[in-house]
Enzyme design. Sequence first.
Site, PDB file in Angstrom:
ATOM      1  N   CYS A   2       0.811  -1.221   0.000  1.00  0.00           N
ATOM      2  CA  CYS A   2       0.000   0.000   0.000  1.00  0.00           C
ATOM      3  C   CYS A   2       0.841   1.267   0.000  1.00  0.00           C
ATOM      4  O   CYS A   2       1.954   1.287   0.517  1.00  0.00           O
ATOM      5  CB  CYS A   2      -0.885   0.017   1.230  1.00  0.00           C
ATOM      6  SG  CYS A   2      -1.822  -1.475   1.473  1.00  0.00           S
ATOM      7  N   ARG A  27       5.188  -0.184  -6.033  1.00  0.00           N
ATOM      8  CA  ARG A  27       5.106  -0.992  -4.819  1.00  0.00           C
ATOM      9  C   ARG A  27       4.042  -2.092  -4.935  1.00  0.00           C
ATOM     10  O   ARG A  27       4.001  -2.997  -4.107  1.00  0.00           O
ATOM     11  CB  ARG A  27       4.772  -0.107  -3.622  1.00  0.00           C
ATOM     12  CG  ARG A  27       5.846   0.930  -3.351  1.00  0.00           C
ATOM     13  CD  ARG A  27       5.335   1.980  -2.413  1.00  0.00           C
ATOM     14  NE  ARG A  27       5.090   1.450  -1.092  1.00  0.00           N
ATOM     15  CZ  ARG A  27       5.985   1.415  -0.131  1.00  0.00           C
ATOM     16  NH1 ARG A  27       7.181   1.889  -0.331  1.00  0.00           N
ATOM     17  NH2 ARG A  27       5.696   0.919   1.051  1.00  0.00           N
ATOM     18  N   TRP A  80      -3.098  -2.770  -1.429  1.00  0.00           N
ATOM     19  CA  TRP A  80      -2.767  -4.147  -1.780  1.00  0.00           C
ATOM     20  C   TRP A  80      -3.515  -5.004  -0.769  1.00  0.00           C
ATOM     21  O   TRP A  80      -3.231  -4.950   0.427  1.00  0.00           O
ATOM     22  CB  TRP A  80      -1.265  -4.346  -1.675  1.00  0.00           C
ATOM     23  CG  TRP A  80      -0.762  -5.635  -2.241  1.00  0.00           C
ATOM     24  CD1 TRP A  80      -0.645  -5.969  -3.552  1.00  0.00           C
ATOM     25  CD2 TRP A  80      -0.266  -6.752  -1.500  1.00  0.00           C
ATOM     26  NE1 TRP A  80      -0.110  -7.232  -3.664  1.00  0.00           N
ATOM     27  CE2 TRP A  80       0.128  -7.737  -2.424  1.00  0.00           C
ATOM     28  CE3 TRP A  80      -0.119  -7.025  -0.146  1.00  0.00           C
ATOM     29  CZ2 TRP A  80       0.654  -8.959  -2.047  1.00  0.00           C
ATOM     30  CZ3 TRP A  80       0.394  -8.246   0.245  1.00  0.00           C
ATOM     31  CH2 TRP A  80       0.782  -9.200  -0.714  1.00  0.00           C
ATOM     32  N   ASN A 104      -2.000   2.345   5.997  1.00  0.00           N
ATOM     33  CA  ASN A 104      -1.118   1.236   5.615  1.00  0.00           C
ATOM     34  C   ASN A 104      -0.842   0.409   6.867  1.00  0.00           C
ATOM     35  O   ASN A 104      -0.635   0.989   7.937  1.00  0.00           O
ATOM     36  CB  ASN A 104       0.239   1.754   5.122  1.00  0.00           C
ATOM     37  CG  ASN A 104       0.175   2.279   3.714  1.00  0.00           C
ATOM     38  OD1 ASN A 104      -0.865   2.220   3.073  1.00  0.00           O
ATOM     39  ND2 ASN A 104       1.289   2.806   3.237  1.00  0.00           N
ATOM     40  N   GLY A 105      -0.753  -0.895   6.716  1.00  0.00           N
ATOM     41  CA  GLY A 105      -0.437  -1.743   7.868  1.00  0.00           C
ATOM     42  C   GLY A 105      -1.610  -2.638   8.214  1.00  0.00           C
ATOM     43  O   GLY A 105      -2.520  -2.842   7.399  1.00  0.00           O
ATOM     44  N   GLU A 483      18.084 -17.350  -6.940  1.00  0.00           N
ATOM     45  CA  GLU A 483      17.712 -15.991  -7.331  1.00  0.00           C
ATOM     46  C   GLU A 483      17.290 -15.937  -8.803  1.00  0.00           C
ATOM     47  O   GLU A 483      16.308 -15.272  -9.153  1.00  0.00           O
ATOM     48  CB  GLU A 483      18.898 -15.040  -7.048  1.00  0.00           C
ATOM     49  CG  GLU A 483      18.705 -13.608  -7.453  1.00  0.00           C
ATOM     50  CD  GLU A 483      17.533 -12.897  -6.791  1.00  0.00           C
ATOM     51  OE1 GLU A 483      16.907 -13.460  -5.878  1.00  0.00           O
ATOM     52  OE2 GLU A 483      17.218 -11.774  -7.219  1.00  0.00           O
ATOM     53  N   LYS A 487      13.620 -14.736 -10.044  1.00  0.00           N
ATOM     54  CA  LYS A 487      13.407 -13.650 -11.016  1.00  0.00           C
ATOM     55  C   LYS A 487      12.466 -14.121 -12.119  1.00  0.00           C
ATOM     56  O   LYS A 487      11.551 -13.418 -12.508  1.00  0.00           O
ATOM     57  CB  LYS A 487      14.737 -13.192 -11.657  1.00  0.00           C
ATOM     58  CG  LYS A 487      15.673 -12.389 -10.816  1.00  0.00           C
ATOM     59  CD  LYS A 487      15.189 -11.024 -10.402  1.00  0.00           C
ATOM     60  CE  LYS A 487      14.354 -11.070  -9.175  1.00  0.00           C
ATOM     61  NZ  LYS A 487      14.924 -10.850  -7.898  1.00  0.00           N
ATOM     62  N   GLU A 490       8.862 -14.578 -10.831  1.00  0.00           N
ATOM     63  CA  GLU A 490       8.198 -13.320 -10.474  1.00  0.00           C
ATOM     64  C   GLU A 490       7.648 -12.580 -11.682  1.00  0.00           C
ATOM     65  O   GLU A 490       6.531 -12.073 -11.636  1.00  0.00           O
ATOM     66  CB  GLU A 490       9.200 -12.372  -9.792  1.00  0.00           C
ATOM     67  CG  GLU A 490       9.514 -12.705  -8.369  1.00  0.00           C
ATOM     68  CD  GLU A 490      10.468 -11.686  -7.783  1.00  0.00           C
ATOM     69  OE1 GLU A 490      11.620 -11.615  -8.241  1.00  0.00           O
ATOM     70  OE2 GLU A 490      10.068 -10.956  -6.883  1.00  0.00           O
ATOM     71  N   HIS A 506      18.922 -36.572  -5.977  1.00  0.00           N
ATOM     72  CA  HIS A 506      18.208 -37.048  -4.786  1.00  0.00           C
ATOM     73  C   HIS A 506      16.702 -36.835  -4.888  1.00  0.00           C
ATOM     74  O   HIS A 506      16.008 -36.850  -3.871  1.00  0.00           O
ATOM     75  CB  HIS A 506      18.770 -36.361  -3.533  1.00  0.00           C
ATOM     76  CG  HIS A 506      20.211 -36.665  -3.308  1.00  0.00           C
ATOM     77  ND1 HIS A 506      20.648 -37.929  -2.951  1.00  0.00           N
ATOM     78  CD2 HIS A 506      21.319 -35.906  -3.439  1.00  0.00           C
ATOM     79  CE1 HIS A 506      21.964 -37.926  -2.855  1.00  0.00           C
ATOM     80  NE2 HIS A 506      22.401 -36.714  -3.151  1.00  0.00           N
ATOM     81  N   LYS A 602       6.362  -4.204  -3.787  1.00  0.00           N
ATOM     82  CA  LYS A 602       7.784  -3.878  -3.651  1.00  0.00           C
ATOM     83  C   LYS A 602       8.245  -3.935  -2.201  1.00  0.00           C
ATOM     84  O   LYS A 602       9.339  -4.373  -1.898  1.00  0.00           O
ATOM     85  CB  LYS A 602       8.033  -2.483  -4.235  1.00  0.00           C
ATOM     86  CG  LYS A 602       9.497  -2.052  -4.239  1.00  0.00           C
ATOM     87  CD  LYS A 602      10.299  -2.863  -5.234  1.00  0.00           C
ATOM     88  CE  LYS A 602      11.794  -2.651  -5.115  1.00  0.00           C
ATOM     89  NZ  LYS A 602      12.552  -3.734  -5.747  1.00  0.00           N
TER      90      LYS A 602
HETATM   91  C1  F6R Z   1      12.196 -10.270  -5.205  1.00  0.00           C
HETATM   92  C2  F6R Z   1      12.066  -9.311  -4.130  1.00  0.00           C
HETATM   93  C3  F6R Z   1      11.580  -9.790  -2.815  1.00  0.00           C
HETATM   94  C4  F6R Z   1      12.269  -9.018  -1.686  1.00  0.00           C
HETATM   95  C5  F6R Z   1      11.657  -9.402  -0.336  1.00  0.00           C
HETATM   96  C6  F6R Z   1      12.365  -8.711   0.807  1.00  0.00           C
HETATM   97  O1  F6R Z   1      12.599  -9.689  -6.396  1.00  0.00           O
HETATM   98  O2  F6R Z   1      12.319  -8.140  -4.304  1.00  0.00           O
HETATM   99  O3  F6R Z   1      11.771 -11.159  -2.667  1.00  0.00           O
HETATM  100  O4  F6R Z   1      13.633  -9.302  -1.707  1.00  0.00           O
HETATM  101  O5  F6R Z   1      10.302  -9.052  -0.321  1.00  0.00           O
HETATM  102  O6  F6R Z   1      12.339  -7.341   0.653  1.00  0.00           O
HETATM  103  P1  F6R Z   1      13.411  -6.417   1.347  1.00  0.00           P
HETATM  104  O7  F6R Z   1      14.731  -6.726   0.759  1.00  0.00           O
HETATM  105  O8  F6R Z   1      12.962  -5.011   1.051  1.00  0.00           O
HETATM  106  O9  F6R Z   1      13.371  -6.728   2.812  1.00  0.00           O
END
Ligand code: F6R
Length: 607
Positions: A2, A27, A80, A104-105, A483, A487, A490, A506, A602
Amino acid sequence: MCGIIGYIGNQNKKETIINGLRELEYRGYDSAGMAILQNDDLKVFRAVGKLTNLESTIINAKLHDEVFCGYGLAIGHTRWATHGSPTEINAHPHIGTQSALVHNGIIENYKELKQELESQGVVFSSQTDTEVIVHLFESYAKNYTAQEAFSKTIQRLIGSYAILLITKLEPNKIFYAKQHSPLMIGVCSKQHDEHKGGAIFFASSDAALIGLVDKVVYLQDGNCGEIDMYGFQNLHNIQPFYANKISAQKEGYRFFMEKEIYEQESILLETMMGRVSEDGIILDELDSDFFERFRSIAICACGTSHHSALVGKYLIERKARVRVTTHIASEFRYAKPVLEKDELFIAISQSGETADTLQALKLAKDEGLITLAICNVDNSAMVRLADYSLLTRAGIEKGVASTKAFATQVMVLWIFSVLLGIKRKRINEIGIKSEIKAMLNAQKATKVQAQIHDKIKRLSRRYLHGHGFFFIGRDIFYPLALEGALKLKEISYLHAEGYPSGEMKHGPIALADSELFTLALMPKNLLYNKNKSNVEEIIARDSTICAITPLDFDLADDVVKIPNYQSYMEEFFAMMVILQLLALEIAVRLNRDVDMPRNLAKSVTVE
Ligand code: F6R
């Protein structure tokens, strides 16, 4: 997640709020809304989906422009969904009879509060936790001033919140409160006269205030109050705000994510500046006795930041011979972790606001551990909370899928591991020189080569179908495989998993057939032959293989060649860029929303 915007002033409030919310779009959100209070008239607009839907809702209301211009207050929100589905009725602002509120929250005790208000005859229209706040305020406002009512309301809330409220009871003021969720107030001092006023802005993130304000106050947990056009100077901890707009734009790239991949080369220089030079390695932020204060390390993070934590474990254990455990923050909190007093607790986070990691950090701090935040956002909750912090200096990251933040986290962990190794006398002079050389070269290895990007663009069309992807690697290339898979998942919505190469036999190898794509990370400088055997096992099961390696490997269906580097860390950073570009180009071919993938946010400020 949010986003919140607030505004007091004379500008067109519709445009101001929409523009602010647009800066927070990255975000992630699934509905949006705004409320305007002007000339004793409170107008509220809400819509499901993108901001253009909110704009259409406002246009369809066929209001005169005067409704939006002239002095007044406005609050806006991108939601969100957490409590209640993403519908118009659940979108913010939530309204009472004369007030509107954005939040927010999460309000953890909203059910009790709702029951209490319902027993007084209050009728709720949404399924959200937020709506209780505005009704509670109006309930108190029957017997108290608006200031008292707001303060009493906030005292009743348990959970996390950044709140803005506007009310006809005080038509010149925005009421605000902050607890565990970011909120800031800004002013443009050039246009702001202490007596005649100018404009006051609120935002839940720096991004929305870039170019609009030059002074800000980052509200602290527990801050609660109200402000009118003239009140900014009375706030505490006013800070200059230097961010400029250019850095927040796409600069000719198709997507923020693409720009951020290309930026990594220059950003890593920033990360290393003043820390790594031919003369040695320094981390000014850590005082000389810091390195003596712990015997082991626990690293905690989520998502991509957790992958860099895993890289950090390999690096610290190898270079400094200090034991490291890694933890996924959402698991850590409730697992009754055994924490040693002589343990260093490192929280890694791009945003510094991720609720799970923040709570884990609090837990470690409460247990008396020495704490360090590795974070991209100065003044974020984690940076403020931790005993020490190392900023990763990636700049604003707008693509929801993290790229440059990951690169800088790994670099900071590498620098940290070498410095710890030096302090613990595990690295000699020759070792230091070779680490420094590798660091300077690794930064260069992230430069995107045009022919590699072109190759990946072409290659991507062969990897759009199939029943899934495996990304495999050994040692630090295992978290890089995780990772790479994250990516791809996502932003392309294809199923992908990361595995240690040696683990495939395994179990997961059962899935191998020609419709399974395996991305094999095969560095020359780390366990090449071990890795090769594992890849050959998968080839024997007819999986389609794309190898990323500096060496010839004829058995693979496709090879993306990286230069012949002298260290595995250079290979790591070069392969990282290739995996990011591959995910990007596959997503582009599938016509996905690269910068704002579905269901993702985000900054994840809820549990
Ligand atoms: C993936 C991504 C998320 C963040 C995760 C933690 O591309 O960005 O997996 O890494 O939500 O976020 P931060 O690093 O802001 O604590």
